[in-house]
Write an enzyme that holds these catalytic residues in place. Sequence first.
Site, PDB file in Angstrom:
ATOM      1  N   ASP A   1      46.076  76.097  20.485  1.00 28.63           N
ATOM      2  CA  ASP A   1      45.933  74.661  20.230  1.00 28.63           C
ATOM      3  C   ASP A   1      46.310  74.345  18.777  1.00 28.63           C
ATOM      4  O   ASP A   1      46.104  75.165  17.890  1.00 28.63           O
ATOM      5  CB  ASP A   1      44.475  74.262  20.509  1.00 28.63           C
ATOM      6  CG  ASP A   1      44.325  72.768  20.704  1.00 28.63           C
ATOM      7  OD1 ASP A   1      45.355  72.065  20.834  1.00 28.63           O
ATOM      8  OD2 ASP A   1      43.179  72.299  20.715  1.00 28.63           O
ATOM      9  N   GLY A   2      46.857  73.145  18.592  1.00 28.68           N
ATOM     10  CA  GLY A   2      47.106  72.666  17.226  1.00 28.68           C
ATOM     11  C   GLY A   2      48.568  72.603  16.815  1.00 28.68           C
ATOM     12  O   GLY A   2      48.874  72.332  15.647  1.00 28.68           O
ATOM     13  N   ASN A   3      49.469  72.815  17.769  1.00 24.58           N
ATOM     14  CA  ASN A   3      50.903  72.751  17.422  1.00 24.58           C
ATOM     15  C   ASN A   3      51.301  71.368  16.921  1.00 24.58           C
ATOM     16  O   ASN A   3      52.037  71.236  15.934  1.00 24.58           O
ATOM     17  CB  ASN A   3      51.768  73.065  18.647  1.00 24.58           C
ATOM     18  CG  ASN A   3      51.669  74.502  19.077  1.00 24.58           C
ATOM     19  OD1 ASN A   3      51.117  75.332  18.366  1.00 24.58           O
ATOM     20  ND2 ASN A   3      52.191  74.802  20.247  1.00 24.58           N
TER      21      ASN A   3
ATOM     22  N   GLU B   1      33.680  87.057  25.216  1.00 27.08           N
ATOM     23  CA  GLU B   1      33.191  86.576  23.919  1.00 27.08           C
ATOM     24  C   GLU B   1      34.137  85.475  23.461  1.00 27.08           C
ATOM     25  O   GLU B   1      35.362  85.621  23.558  1.00 27.08           O
ATOM     26  CB  GLU B   1      33.208  87.723  22.897  1.00 27.08           C
ATOM     27  CG  GLU B   1      32.294  88.874  23.251  1.00 27.08           C
ATOM     28  CD  GLU B   1      30.818  88.477  23.242  1.00 27.08           C
ATOM     29  OE1 GLU B   1      30.438  87.621  22.428  1.00 27.08           O
ATOM     30  OE2 GLU B   1      30.060  89.021  24.065  1.00 27.08           O
TER      31      GLU B   1
ATOM     32  N   ARG C   1      51.444  64.344  29.199  1.00 28.70           N
ATOM     33  CA  ARG C   1      52.050  64.118  27.868  1.00 28.70           C
ATOM     34  C   ARG C   1      53.335  63.311  28.022  1.00 28.70           C
ATOM     35  O   ARG C   1      53.899  63.227  29.112  1.00 28.70           O
ATOM     36  CB  ARG C   1      52.364  65.459  27.217  1.00 28.70           C
ATOM     37  CG  ARG C   1      51.089  66.189  26.880  1.00 28.70           C
ATOM     38  CD  ARG C   1      51.341  67.427  26.076  1.00 28.70           C
ATOM     39  NE  ARG C   1      50.049  67.962  25.694  1.00 28.70           N
ATOM     40  CZ  ARG C   1      49.802  68.637  24.607  1.00 28.70           C
ATOM     41  NH1 ARG C   1      50.768  68.907  23.767  1.00 28.70           N
ATOM     42  NH2 ARG C   1      48.594  69.067  24.349  1.00 28.70           N
TER      43      ARG C   1
ATOM     44  N   ARG D   1      40.299  80.548  20.641  1.00 30.87           N
ATOM     45  CA  ARG D   1      40.867  79.199  20.653  1.00 30.87           C
ATOM     46  C   ARG D   1      41.124  78.777  19.211  1.00 30.87           C
ATOM     47  O   ARG D   1      40.246  78.905  18.344  1.00 30.87           O
ATOM     48  CB  ARG D   1      39.920  78.199  21.311  1.00 30.87           C
ATOM     49  CG  ARG D   1      40.532  76.808  21.297  1.00 30.87           C
ATOM     50  CD  ARG D   1      39.850  75.812  22.199  1.00 30.87           C
ATOM     51  NE  ARG D   1      40.667  74.618  22.240  1.00 30.87           N
ATOM     52  CZ  ARG D   1      40.740  73.762  23.239  1.00 30.87           C
ATOM     53  NH1 ARG D   1      40.020  73.962  24.310  1.00 30.87           N
ATOM     54  NH2 ARG D   1      41.513  72.707  23.172  1.00 30.87           N
TER      55      ARG D   1
ATOM     56  N   GLU E   1      46.909  69.563  33.173  1.00 32.34           N
ATOM     57  CA  GLU E   1      46.698  68.262  32.519  1.00 32.34           C
ATOM     58  C   GLU E   1      47.859  67.915  31.569  1.00 32.34           C
ATOM     59  O   GLU E   1      48.066  66.751  31.230  1.00 32.34           O
ATOM     60  CB  GLU E   1      45.392  68.264  31.705  1.00 32.34           C
ATOM     61  CG  GLU E   1      44.120  68.310  32.551  1.00 32.34           C
ATOM     62  CD  GLU E   1      43.866  69.669  33.197  1.00 32.34           C
ATOM     63  OE1 GLU E   1      44.259  70.706  32.627  1.00 32.34           O
ATOM     64  OE2 GLU E   1      43.295  69.688  34.319  1.00 32.34           O
ATOM     65  N   ASN E   2      48.620  68.926  31.149  1.00 34.74           N
ATOM     66  CA  ASN E   2      49.692  68.682  30.173  1.00 34.74           C
ATOM     67  C   ASN E   2      50.842  67.831  30.730  1.00 34.74           C
ATOM     68  O   ASN E   2      51.637  67.289  29.971  1.00 34.74           O
ATOM     69  CB  ASN E   2      50.263  69.994  29.608  1.00 34.74           C
ATOM     70  CG  ASN E   2      49.333  70.671  28.617  1.00 34.74           C
ATOM     71  OD1 ASN E   2      49.348  71.885  28.465  1.00 34.74           O
ATOM     72  ND2 ASN E   2      48.499  69.892  27.927  1.00 34.74           N
TER      73      ASN E   2
ATOM     74  N   ARG F   1      49.379  68.964  15.641  1.00 38.40           N
ATOM     75  CA  ARG F   1      48.793  68.657  14.322  1.00 38.40           C
ATOM     76  C   ARG F   1      49.514  69.415  13.207  1.00 38.40           C
ATOM     77  O   ARG F   1      49.736  68.886  12.125  1.00 38.40           O
ATOM     78  CB  ARG F   1      47.290  69.007  14.315  1.00 38.40           C
ATOM     79  CG  ARG F   1      46.440  67.874  14.828  1.00 38.40           C
ATOM     80  CD  ARG F   1      45.070  68.338  15.195  1.00 38.40           C
ATOM     81  NE  ARG F   1      45.088  69.048  16.478  1.00 38.40           N
ATOM     82  CZ  ARG F   1      44.054  69.710  16.984  1.00 38.40           C
ATOM     83  NH1 ARG F   1      42.926  69.788  16.303  1.00 38.40           N
ATOM     84  NH2 ARG F   1      44.145  70.294  18.147  1.00 38.40           N
ATOM     85  N   TRP F   2      49.870  70.619  13.475  1.00 38.49           N
ATOM     86  CA  TRP F   2      50.592  71.435  12.475  1.00 38.49           C
ATOM     87  C   TRP F   2      51.888  70.710  12.073  1.00 38.49           C
ATOM     88  O   TRP F   2      52.214  70.615  10.890  1.00 38.49           O
ATOM     89  CB  TRP F   2      50.903  72.806  13.062  1.00 38.49           C
ATOM     90  CG  TRP F   2      51.597  73.751  12.129  1.00 38.49           C
ATOM     91  CD1 TRP F   2      50.997  74.645  11.281  1.00 38.49           C
ATOM     92  CD2 TRP F   2      53.013  73.895  11.948  1.00 38.49           C
ATOM     93  NE1 TRP F   2      51.953  75.338  10.588  1.00 38.49           N
ATOM     94  CE2 TRP F   2      53.202  74.909  10.972  1.00 38.49           C
ATOM     95  CE3 TRP F   2      54.128  73.291  12.510  1.00 38.49           C
ATOM     96  CZ2 TRP F   2      54.467  75.306  10.538  1.00 38.49           C
ATOM     97  CZ3 TRP F   2      55.384  73.690  12.084  1.00 38.49           C
ATOM     98  CH2 TRP F   2      55.543  74.680  11.109  1.00 38.49           C
TER      99      TRP F   2
HETATM  100  C1  FPP Z   1      48.914  73.006  22.305  1.00 42.24           C
HETATM  101  O1  FPP Z   1      49.104  72.358  21.081  1.00 42.24           O
HETATM  102  C2  FPP Z   1      50.133  73.733  22.710  1.00 42.24           C
HETATM  103  C3  FPP Z   1      50.793  73.588  23.897  1.00 42.24           C
HETATM  104  C4  FPP Z   1      50.360  72.667  24.960  1.00 42.24           C
HETATM  105  C5  FPP Z   1      52.029  74.344  24.184  1.00 42.24           C
HETATM  106  C6  FPP Z   1      51.972  75.770  23.787  1.00 42.24           C
HETATM  107  C7  FPP Z   1      53.219  76.439  24.114  1.00 42.24           C
HETATM  108  C8  FPP Z   1      53.854  77.326  23.296  1.00 42.24           C
HETATM  109  C9  FPP Z   1      53.339  77.747  21.992  1.00 42.24           C
HETATM  110  C10 FPP Z   1      55.123  77.934  23.766  1.00 42.24           C
HETATM  111  C11 FPP Z   1      54.831  79.211  24.536  1.00 42.24           C
HETATM  112  C12 FPP Z   1      56.113  79.776  25.053  1.00 42.24           C
HETATM  113  C13 FPP Z   1      56.199  80.679  26.060  1.00 42.24           C
HETATM  114  C14 FPP Z   1      57.516  81.114  26.560  1.00 42.24           C
HETATM  115  C15 FPP Z   1      55.028  81.262  26.723  1.00 42.24           C
HETATM  116  P1  FPP Z   1      48.979  70.792  21.078  1.00 42.24           P
HETATM  117  O2  FPP Z   1      50.318  70.220  21.372  1.00 42.24           O
HETATM  118  O3  FPP Z   1      47.898  70.379  22.010  1.00 42.24           O
HETATM  119  O4  FPP Z   1      48.574  70.476  19.595  1.00 42.24           O
HETATM  120  P2  FPP Z   1      47.625  69.296  19.105  1.00 42.24           P
HETATM  121  O5  FPP Z   1      46.286  69.525  19.741  1.00 42.24           O
HETATM  122  O6  FPP Z   1      47.608  69.467  17.630  1.00 42.24           O
HETATM  123  O7  FPP Z   1      48.261  68.025  19.552  1.00 42.24           O
END
Ligand code: FPP
Length: 248
Positions: free
Chosen positions: A28-30, A215, A79, A196, A75-76, A32-33
């Site tokens: 989680d957090g992509n 855990e 988006r 997480r 749920e995604n 926001r990053w």
């Molecule tokens: C959650 O961050 C991240 C995701 C829903 C996608 C994660 C997917 C990857 C990292 C790619 C994985 C690739 C493979 C091939 C397995 P968010 O978007 O919810 O961040 P936020 O909470 O900050 O908005």
Amino acid sequence: MISKPILQDLPIDLDVQRLPRHIAVIMDGNGRWANQRGLPRIMGHRRGVDTLKSLLRCCKDWGIESLTAYAFSTENWGRPLEEVDFLMTLFERVLRRELDEMMTEGVQIRFVGDLKALPPSLQSEIQRAVDATQANKGIQFVVATNYGGRWEILQACRQIATQVQQGKLAVEEIDESLFASHLYTAGICDPDLLIRTSGEMRVSNFLLWQVAYAELYVTDTLWPDFDRAELHQALQNYQQRHRRFGRI
Ligand code: FPP
């Protein structure tokens, strides 16, 4: 059967006998990053892939048998369409790009979730990667895609109920191991540690049955910044816990 790994660079303070066999991660957090850097959210996902790749390598080096990553929840789909499209294309591209290296490194990839709803080209890429790596004996890498824990449990119930209805199964035969054999994760050991990122204290419909005794470790670090040092910290923390499995 996963072969016993040769450990590389395991931090000296970690007890090799008490490592988790299976780690699951809620990445989680992509978004926001990326926001924090004035970048579009998709850049966070792109960076998130690099993080996942490094984590897989690290888990392999440190002798973890299985790593499960929550890549896309049921749920995604809610988006924005561009973000969903981007993620589907990203998964496909990454699979295609990384297959050779997964073969060299002996990674066995598996997918859990309702894959039928994914774009056909992604489904083919998934099938190709799963088939190609099936006999690999290194780390097992499980990708949860279009995955929802409640749906997984429901569809297991339906399958079992159908068997009972058809007279193929007696109600008394339904036990935990039979139930688990109807889940997407059949044959994969339950996670010992669920990590997480980004500070949220939720399991978000992830592996609801399987994390019964896992855990939990939550870090404020956003997924793209989760590195070896962070994993080391999570494992130090894990090794300080007393796992009692309901006993005293
Ligand atoms: C959650 O961050 C991240 C995701 C829903 C996608 C994660 C997917 C990857 C990292 C790619 C994985 C690739 C493979 C091939 C397995 P968010 O978007 O919810 O961040 P936020 O909470 O900050 O908005």
